[in-house]
Structures are given as C-alpha cells and as structure tokens.
Enzyme design. Sequence first.
Site, PDB file in Angstrom:
ATOM      1  N   HIS A   1       1.013  -1.249  -0.040  1.00 24.64           N
ATOM      2  CA  HIS A   1      -0.015   0.102  -0.003  1.00 24.64           C
ATOM      3  C   HIS A   1       1.010   1.301  -0.006  1.00 24.64           C
ATOM      4  CE1 HIS A   1      -3.653  -2.245   1.303  1.00 24.64           C
ATOM      5  NE2 HIS A   1      -2.637  -2.884   1.829  1.00 24.64           N
TER       6      HIS A   1
ATOM      7  N   SER B   1      16.342  17.347 -18.113  1.00 24.60           N
ATOM      8  CA  SER B   1      15.368  18.663 -18.182  1.00 24.60           C
ATOM      9  C   SER B   1      16.005  19.823 -18.887  1.00 24.60           C
ATOM     10  CB  SER B   1      14.971  19.215 -16.735  1.00 24.60           C
ATOM     11  OG  SER B   1      14.604  20.369 -16.835  1.00 24.60           O
TER      12      SER B   1
ATOM     13  N   LYS C   1      19.476  17.752 -13.683  1.00 28.38           N
ATOM     14  CA  LYS C   1      18.268  16.893 -13.383  1.00 28.38           C
ATOM     15  C   LYS C   1      18.348  15.385 -14.314  1.00 28.38           C
ATOM     16  CE  LYS C   1      13.193  16.743 -12.652  1.00 28.38           C
ATOM     17  NZ  LYS C   1      12.982  15.599 -13.204  1.00 28.38           N
TER      18      LYS C   1
ATOM     19  N   GLU D   1      10.825   4.837 -18.468  1.00 31.07           N
ATOM     20  CA  GLU D   1       9.352   5.811 -19.012  1.00 31.07           C
ATOM     21  C   GLU D   1       9.205   5.124 -20.480  1.00 31.07           C
ATOM     22  OE1 GLU D   1      10.436   9.746 -16.446  1.00 31.07           O
ATOM     23  OE2 GLU D   1      11.062   9.640 -18.584  1.00 31.07           O
TER      24      GLU D   1
END
Length: 462
Positions: free
Chosen positions: A186, A316, A322, A329
């Site tokens: 969870h 980025s 970054k 992805e």
Amino acid sequence: MVRIEIDTLGQVDVPDEAYYGPQTARAVENFRVSGLKLPSVFIKAQAVIKQACAKANIHAGKLDPAIGEAIIQAASEVRQGTFDDQFVVDAFQSGAGTSQNMNANEVIANRALEIMGESRGRYDMIHPNDHVNMSQSSNDTIHSAIHIAAMESLNDQLLPVLSLLFQGLISRSGEFTDIVKPGRTHLQDAVPVTLGQEFGGYARMVELGIKRIFASMADLAELNMGGTAVGTGLNAPEDFEELVISEVNRITGLKFRFAQNPFEATQGADAILGVSSVLRSIAVSLIKITNDLRLLSSGPRTGIGEINLPAVQPGSSIMPGKINPVMAEMLNMACFQVVGNDTAIMMAAQAGQLELNVFTPVLAHNILGSITILSGAVGSFNRQCLSGITANVEHCRSLASKSLALTTALAPGIGYEKAAEIAHQAYRDNKTIREVVLDSGLLTEEEADELLDPLNMTGERT
C-alpha cells in the site's frame, strides 16, 4: 510515366516503374488512410506462402514448371526484401486483406515475367490470379501469413530480448542478495525484504511471460493453407495442404501444421488473440517492474533512492543536473501501446461474421506491431539500463532499520496490540523500534540484535 493495365473492372493507370499491377493501384487510391504499411516480416511471410504454393502446384501437375520456377525465384527475392518498396497498400485496407494478397500476386507475377524475359503486365503469360494465386484464396493466405510472421517475429525478435531481460534480472538479484531494505505494501512500510528478493520477483514475472509465449505459439503453429475459400479447400489439389506446409517448414525452419479445423481457422482469430493476450500480460508485468524501478530510484535526495538507474541523457531543459528514468519511462509507454493494440485485436477478433473474419489486416498490423514495439523497447532497456542498475546499500539498510513494520517480529511474543503500541510510540518519538524496546526493557541488546535484525526477517540469513 504510367502504363495502362486492365483488371475485371476496366483500365487502370499503373506507375511505369511499379512491379505491382491494377488491383494494387486501385487499392492505393481507395485506401489513403494512415500511410502505414504492413511490416516487412509480413511481406516475407506472404512470399513464403507463394513459394510453397508454386512448388506444390508444380508437384500436382497444375502449374507449368517453367512458370512455377519463375514464381518461386520471384517470391524468394521478395522474401529477401528486394521488393519491400512495392508493397504499397495501406495497413487499413480491404477486408480479408484481399488487396494485400493481390499486391503480392502482382509483384511476384511481374518479377516472374522479367525472369522469363517478358515485359511487365504480360498477364497472358503469367497471371497474378491464375498462376501466382493458384490453389489459394485471401481467406487462407492472409490468415496463414499472420501466423508465420508472428511466429518468426516471436522467435527472432521478442524471445531473445526477453531472455536477456530475464538473465539480467537474475544477475541483479544475485548481486543484491544480502542488501536488506524495507518492504512496502500500500506504499507504506512493511516487513523487510532484500533487494535481491525484489529483483527475483521481477525475473520470475518475465520467466512466466516467456513460458506463456511458448504455450500460445502451439496454436499459432496451425495454418489454414489449403483451406482456400472459407475452409472448403475448393480448387486445391489433393494433399495440397501437406505439400505447402512441408515447404513452409523447410523455408522457415519452423514447425507448422495444417489446422485441425480449417473452417475455425478461417472464420476465427483465437490463435492471434491468444498471443496478443500473452503480450498484454507481459506488458502489464513490465509496467509494474518499470514503475517499481522509477519509485525505488526516485530522488535522488527527496525520494526513496534505494537504487540508481544509469544516467543516459540530461533530464530537463530548464533544471540543470536533473536526471530522469527515461529508459523505464520509454518501456512504460511501449507497454501502454501494446495494451492498446490488444484492445484493437480483441475488437477485430470478435467482429468476424459467419465463414470469414475479414479484419485480418488490422489483426496483422497490431499483433506484429506489438511484437516489434516490445522487442525494440525491451532491447533498448536491456542495453541502456538493466546492466547499469546499482544499489545504495547503506541507505537501504538504514531505511530497513527505521521501518515501523519491524514490530511484526515482536507480535508472537507480546501480542499484536502491544506491538502496535510500540510502533505508535516509535513514530511519535521519532525513534526506531529497537530503541523503544530497549528503553522499555522489553528486550536485552542481544535479544534485540537477534529478533529485530531486518535481514533475519527476510529468510535470507542462514
């Protein structure tokens, strides 16, 4: 420049340099839809069928050997990819793939004419329907081409990269065997696991996907070649299907067999649907794995940060330094597409009416597209990400020692409610479970070392 050719509907302008003929030219005009074409692997499967059928027709005495050998040579050249640019019909085309079948028939007929020293369009010598399509129908050739193309693609493209993914995950699992970390259910703290156990679970998901592919290929191995129109075998000579499939097996090196019921194989698409459902299940497993990798590598300072994914490009255009989990992805997005393709395949499979499922072009486009997308995405992930995954060992261990779920080991001795009180106190006082039980005198240091050792709880320490 164009040449004038004639089909059953009349005259058609065909580009002078084209190897295709009038029916293909009509299809190009009729189906200006997507600009997408059925892939090369499908065209090569069509070529296998045309080769095999020509040989069977020669054997049966139906086809003049000189014409047949020219057809076989032309089809062989098509299988080699020589004429890929001549297959020009949109993927979204006439039902049953009639236009796609005629595209192959016309290209092979015109190339066979050249081989025999004749000019293109001399269909009185070699006819796309009468000779190249002899003993065949779009009803059997297109269904069978999907099966052949899918089988070859699974063997040559997808299974090798999935095997490498499995092996890579097993390797990471072995490397991470003793790295203890918090489990999470969870998205909340749960009892400890090792990073190796986590990656071992991922490996097993991939392994099961591979096994399911092999199981689904058993149905894919059935071909309805020789069924001709609707499965009756009309106009095909005796034992034609055995001769054709034997030759298909020789050319491909695979093991196909005649459909147990050619009527089912012509009107249904269950074998294709079955493969697609397996690809969907693999995609769903890969989505879960890549999402886990994104979570586990999140941060690096404000997230979970238990693992590092390799930096393969700046993350980025505005935030310097970054780094994003781009390979995970990418694999996610490829899997989303496979799930979408499966929906299209399901719709096409259920939409066949009576003696023929006419939606074979969209079945071919999506099943072969799914195999290609998964193969490319998994292959890229293997190369650019999998082998470079590393663990933040001390961070994992530190998080494991802070987990409130360590109280689970106390519950058999002190009861669930008392253990829960300790967890609440540790959370309120910002202490570890070990610190609370030592402060309260519930355990000695030796007992705490044994009972609250996170690695002991994983079952890995012997």
